[in-house]
Design an enzyme around this catalytic site. Structure first.
Site, mmCIF file in Angstrom:
data_model
loop_
_atom_site.group_PDB
_atom_site.id
_atom_site.type_symbol
_atom_site.label_atom_id
_atom_site.label_comp_id
_atom_site.label_asym_id
_atom_site.label_seq_id
_atom_site.Cartn_x
_atom_site.Cartn_y
_atom_site.Cartn_z
ATOM 1 C CG HIS B 67 8.745 -43.724 64.004
ATOM 2 N ND1 HIS B 67 8.084 -42.476 64.363
ATOM 3 C CD2 HIS B 67 9.175 -43.311 62.745
ATOM 4 C CE1 HIS B 67 8.329 -41.576 63.703
ATOM 5 N NE2 HIS B 67 8.965 -42.089 62.467
ATOM 6 C CG ASP B 96 -24.369 -37.464 60.718
ATOM 7 O OD1 ASP B 96 -23.192 -38.337 60.496
ATOM 8 O OD2 ASP B 96 -24.554 -37.339 62.043
ATOM 9 C CD1 TRP B 132 7.518 -48.932 57.447
ATOM 10 C CD2 TRP B 132 5.167 -49.420 57.169
ATOM 11 N NE1 TRP B 132 7.040 -48.389 56.293
ATOM 12 C CE2 TRP B 132 5.958 -48.962 56.066
ATOM 13 C CE3 TRP B 132 3.988 -49.849 57.168
ATOM 14 C CZ2 TRP B 132 5.266 -48.680 54.902
ATOM 15 C CZ3 TRP B 132 3.373 -49.458 56.015
ATOM 16 C CH2 TRP B 132 3.952 -49.086 54.773
ATOM 17 C CB SER B 160 -10.997 -49.267 62.375
ATOM 18 O OG SER B 160 -10.964 -47.802 62.022
ATOM 19 C CB SER B 161 -9.085 -48.550 57.100
ATOM 20 O OG SER B 161 -8.100 -48.176 58.019
ATOM 21 C CG HIS B 244 3.185 -47.728 45.399
ATOM 22 N ND1 HIS B 244 4.380 -47.051 45.819
ATOM 23 C CD2 HIS B 244 2.541 -46.657 44.613
ATOM 24 C CE1 HIS B 244 4.574 -45.891 45.521
ATOM 25 N NE2 HIS B 244 3.234 -45.789 44.619
ATOM 26 C CD GLU B 246 -1.577 -47.031 54.132
ATOM 27 O OE1 GLU B 246 -2.585 -47.668 53.740
ATOM 28 O OE2 GLU B 246 -1.640 -46.490 55.138
ATOM 29 C CE1 TYR B 248 0.880 -41.398 44.447
ATOM 30 C CE2 TYR B 248 1.280 -43.825 44.778
ATOM 31 C CZ TYR B 248 1.697 -42.644 44.367
ATOM 32 O OH TYR B 248 2.831 -42.447 43.749
ATOM 33 C CB SER B 259 -7.305 -28.735 46.019
ATOM 34 O OG SER B 259 -6.302 -29.630 45.471
ATOM 35 C CG HIS B 293 8.321 -48.504 42.772
ATOM 36 N ND1 HIS B 293 7.360 -47.456 42.223
ATOM 37 C CD2 HIS B 293 7.988 -48.601 44.014
ATOM 38 C CE1 HIS B 293 6.614 -46.963 43.163
ATOM 39 N NE2 HIS B 293 7.122 -47.746 44.332
ATOM 40 C CG HIS B 294 8.145 -50.254 47.339
ATOM 41 N ND1 HIS B 294 8.384 -49.213 48.078
ATOM 42 C CD2 HIS B 294 6.961 -49.626 46.504
ATOM 43 C CE1 HIS B 294 7.182 -48.243 47.912
ATOM 44 N NE2 HIS B 294 6.562 -48.749 47.225
ATOM 45 C CB THR B 319 2.472 -36.291 40.653
ATOM 46 O OG1 THR B 319 2.131 -37.293 40.936
ATOM 47 C CG2 THR B 319 2.461 -35.584 42.057
ATOM 48 C CE LYS B 322 -4.076 -33.565 42.807
ATOM 49 N NZ LYS B 322 -5.113 -34.176 42.783
ATOM 50 N NE ARG B 441 14.273 -47.806 55.495
ATOM 51 C CZ ARG B 441 12.927 -47.990 55.000
ATOM 52 N NH1 ARG B 441 12.907 -48.485 53.707
ATOM 53 N NH2 ARG B 441 11.938 -47.886 55.867
#
Lengths: 384, 517
Positions: B67, B96, B132, B160-161, B244, B246, B248, B259, B293-294, B319, B322, B441
């Site tokens: 998932h 293009d 994951w 790809s990314s 991390h 990732e 963002y 926006s 921080h993880h 943040t 924004k 979790r």
């Protein structure tokens, strides 16, 4: 109209269902303050941040909703044309900065306090393995495993009816960690196989148990009682089934417990030696073997010996169970490096080891017919 | 100008057209969204009540792992690349993307990558079951054989990314129409450029991580194996150095989307354009120095914990800027609430709630209580579902008239919004409570004290899942039989795609550069 009333009625029913759920669960709405100084400070900090964040939310969302109501096109057809204000932007960069700085001061203080494990009154080594905890009291010479005590029949309901669940369902163990109240207990946390994490919410102690490394943490519990937590780092199949239970007792009760535990150990060692000294007949070996197998082995290899290959191989018709006895003893006693197969040599008595090996060689249609005696295990461990 | 191109399957296989490729990315991500969502349904069905009723713990772990992987790499990231493909050339006045063949390749890698990953479900030993985040040694020494397919799959997604990101950067820096200076670009383009730099910085780190896993598993190295002198915690440092930024990568393009939409339906220019650009860039820079921080519970030295705590809390500043700017954009505007606006407003409110819990999680001494509980699950789903996914959904409703030349049914769109809004909160809000009450979790079963909130979350999840089928229905119905859309469908819309382009957008975008005022 009838339809609308029906809709309203069903909405009301849904709402009351949700509310009743919230109310009946209100005891579990929030973090518990816990029973240590650090857990109570953590709780206070948590509540403080919640209120600060709620305040910010009220202001920000309040402005938004004001805008939704009074600046909608029907009420405010001509939009303003400004789109920039250095002054405002400066202000709302500085305000969050100030709020965060204010929040960080108590957080820094508490963190430094929590990480100070110096000058403990006693030290316990906590070792996680798939899927149980092992506690070793470094000064008292006591050590034991702590396994989930909830029987599998209570939770395994796939395709069958589960048994009634007790109050401490999945949060109960056979041997709790017993510690004295008001003493600074240092915990040295490590693991045998994968990473686990030792957590008791009421103590506000959560520390990863990492194979090959020893982490240090501590707790000083202020109230006598039993406190329950769980492993919090995904550690494989039965991650959800390795609870942590800490029983905090008065100092005198703790002394009595230590004495009893030491006496028990002497009795158990004597009984094990006696059991190992005699020769066992097949039926007794099989009976003890089946019990031991169901306790320790079935969790991976399944009760019917089929396992879940390839990670947990089956034992039915397997090369080990039908091969030379010595290799079978070797793998059960010493485990197999790099796999989930643990070393059971120190977890089981010699009689249990002999019985379970005998059982594996003669159950589920395995038909070696040979017996393994406790004496053979003793000889193997002694290196003969 | 002819629209000559092959038809049938060849059109899609050989295409180098940014719109075709964007369309394929969007459909692919929607399919993955449904696959990953179906797995979430299995998880929520099992967690509906205490006891194991449907699946065994190992399969449950496979579901949580797949998932997460499918939603992150298959649904959210490709949906953002799809939007970039469709919109960036239209917004900057380019014909293009700069590298059209690479564009084709970067899309066509994905179906193969995900076939590899999903096929692991049918292999002996099952799919990856280590979450994951695939922490070693659970994923190395103890991983199932299919882990190697996972590794190869991740490599392909990474390639790809990276190609997608290179394409965005090259396009934006070389193909802007005359007069389209950097500080005139729509904010969506800015957020995507910054995202592309993040991707190029961190996807190779992810590739390095899985390569080290591969050599640990098969070639005798011990990067993450303590018994051989390695360090399992190093895995987490490297993983989160990717992981991390990732998060963002998944949210910045959605910032860009809202926006664009909020000013359109406020009939007022975006407030503080340049501070929005600077805030996005600061968030991206800060995202490189907060990864640990993880890992507050891993036993880091207290100095490290202090650094990562403070740095993380700092992210709340840009943040906040924004969020305040979005509010100021609406302030004294002339607001209407069509579906894209509703999704954008929900984005701002619910993402901000996720931001609040983010500040709480940043504070190390309380994080010990939140870490690896359902509180974290609630937090990151609040920033991902009503964040990234509502952002994409808003974008689809907003630009669908431009893309297809047809207008969706506004009533149905609003129904989709309200169902999503109610169910997303019913699903994820109770998770805050079960987490605070102490539910870890990634567990398939739990004590009865957690049952009320889990039941609510499951009911919400089933509703949320079903509501997304309504989205599929609405989009298909629009394409087939929607009413004709106007060139400028939204009164307050601004930008080259609305002001200087026909509806539906022609197959070839801007063969001659538009005039930028």
């Amino acid at each position: 109209m009838g339809n609308r009333r029906k809709l309203l009625a069903s909405l009301a029913a849904l709402l009351s269902f949700i509310l009743s759920g919230v109310v009946s669960a209100s005891a579990e709405l929030n973090m518990r303050p816990g029973v240590t100084e650090t857990s109570q400070s953590a709780y206070d900090l948590h509540m403080m941040v919640i209120w600060v964040m709620t305040g910010v939310a009220v202001v920000v969302f309040g402005l938004m909703f004001y805008s939704f109501i009074f600046h909608r096109k029907s009420k405010h057809p001509k939009p303003a044309t400004w789109s920039h204000s250095t002054k405002l932007e400066f202000v709302w960069t500085i305000i969050p900065f100030v709020i965060l700085t204010a929040l960080s001061v108590p957080a820094v203080k508490l963190l430094i306090k929590m990480e100070d494990a110096s000058k403990p009154d006693m030290t316990i080594q906590v070792t996680g393995s798939q899927w149980k905890w092992h506690y070793k009291y470094l000064n008292e010479g006591i050590q034991f495993y702590s396994n989930l005590a909830t029987p599998r029949s209570q939770f395994d309901e796939v395709g069958k009816e589960g048994e009634t669940k007790g109050e401490n369902y999945l949060l109960e163990v056979d041997n709790e960690l017993v510690i004295p109240v008001n003493k600074k207990v240092r915990l040295l946390v490590t693991a045998d196989d994968v990473i686990h994490s030792w957590w008791v919410p009421e103590l506000a102690v959560k520390k990863d148990a990492i194979p090959g490394f020893i982490n240090e943490t501590w707790t000083k519990v202020l109230e006598v009682g039993t406190y329950r937590g769980q492993c919090t780092e995904l550690c494989g199949k039965d991650h959800g089934f390795m609870p942590v239970v800490v029983k905090v007792v008065s100092e005198s009760d703790y002394k009595t417990w230590v004495e009893n535990k030491n006496r028990e150990r002497i009795v158990a060692e004597k009984a094990a030696a006696e059991a190992a000294a005699k020769s066992w007949d097949m039926s007794k070996l099989m009976a003890l073997g089946e019990k031991t197998y169901k306790d320790k082995c079935a969790v991976c290899h399944k009760e019917d010996g089929t396992g879940t290959p390839p990670v947990f191989p089956g034992l039915k018709d397997s090369a080990i169970a039908l091969g030379p006895v010595r290799e079978h003893i070797e793998i059960v006693v010493n485990g197999k490096a790099g796999t989930g197969m643990q070393a059971f040599g120190s977890q089981l008595t010699d009689a249990e080891l002999a019985a379970v090996i005998t059982y594996e060689r003669n159950a589920w249609g395995n038909d070696k017919g040979d017996k393994v005696q406790p004496a053979e295990i003793q000889a193997f461990k002694a290196g003969n | 100008m002819s629209d000559h191109h092959p038809t049938g399957i060849k059109r899609w296989l050989y295409t180098t057209n940014h719109k075709d490729i964007g369309t394929m990315y969007l459909w692919f991500s929607f399919v993955m969204f449904l696959v990953g969502g179906a797995m979430a349904m299995v998880i929520r069905a099992e967690l509906y009540q205490p006891g194991l009723q449907f699946v065994q713990p190992d399969f449950f772990n496979q579901m949580t792992t797949m998932h997460g992987l499918i939603m992150v790499f298959g649904a959210v990231m490709p949906s953002m690349v799809g939007l970039a493909n469709w919109l960036i050339p239209m917004m900057i006045g380019a014909p293009d993307m700069a590298l059209p063949r690479m564009n084709n390749w970067s899309f066509w890698i994905l179906p193969f990558a995900f076939t590899l990953l999903i096929s692991s479900l049918f292999m002996e030993g099952g799919a990856p079951n280590f979450g994951w985040t695939f922490y070693a040694p659970l994923s190395t020494t103890y991983g199932p054989p299919s882990t190697d397919f996972f590794i190869l799959g991740v490599h392909m997604m990474g390639i790809s990314s990276i190609m997608g990101a290179i394409n965005v950067i090259v396009t934006v820096f070389n193909m802007r129409a005359p007069g389209m200076t950097l500080m005139k670009m729509p904010l969506f383009v800015w957020t995507w450029v910054i995202t592309a730099f993040l991707l190029i910085m961190v996807m190779p780190v992810l590739a390095g991580t899985v390569t080290m896993m591969l050599t640990d598993r098969h070639f005798g190295t011990d990067f993450f194996n303590a018994a051989g002198g390695g360090d399992p915690v190093m895995f987490q440092h490297i993983f989160w150095f990717f992981g991390h930024p990732e998060v963002y990568i998944m949210i910045l393009p959605a910032f860009g989307v809202v926006s664009e939409i909020i000013p359109a339906f406020s009939r007022k220019k975006l407030f503080g354009y340049s501070s929005m650009v600077y805030a996005t860039a600061s968030i991206a820079l800060l995202s490189f120095i907060v990864w640990a921080h993880h890992m507050f519970a891993t036993g880091m030295p207290v100095a490290g914990e202090l650094f990562f705590m403070i740095a993380t809390m700092l992210i709340a500043v840009p943040t906040g800027v924004k969020v305040f700017n979005w509010v100021a954009t609406m302030w004294r505007g002339s607001l209407t609430f069509e579906t894209p606006m509703l999704f954008s407003i929900a984005f701002v409110i619910l993402f901000t709630i996720g931001g609040f819990s983010g500040v709480m999680l940043a504070m190390a001494p309380v994080d010990f209580q939140y870490h690896d509980t359902y509180f974290v699950v609630a937090h990151f789903h609040y920033v991902l579902f009503p964040g990234a996914i509502f952002g994409t959904t808003a974008a689809v409703y907003y630009w669908l008239p431009k893309w297809t030349g047809k207008m969706y049914n506004e009533k149905m769109g609003q129904l989709h919004f309200w169902l999503s809004m109610i169910f997303v909160n019913l699903t994820f809000f109770p998770m805050h409570f079960s987490g605070l009450a102490g539910m870890p979790r990634r567990i398939p079963d739990y004590n009865m004290m957690f049952s009320d909130f889990n039941m609510l979350a499951s009911i919400g999840a089933f509703g949320l899942g079903l509501s997304q089928l309504l989205f599929l229905f609405i989009v298909i119905k629009t394409i087939r039989s929607g009413k004709k859309a106007e060139n400028k469908q939204w009164e307050g819309a601004a930008g080259l795609e609305w002001d200087q382009m026909d509806t539906p957008a022609p197959y070839h975008t801007f063969s001659t550069p538009p005039k930028v005022s």
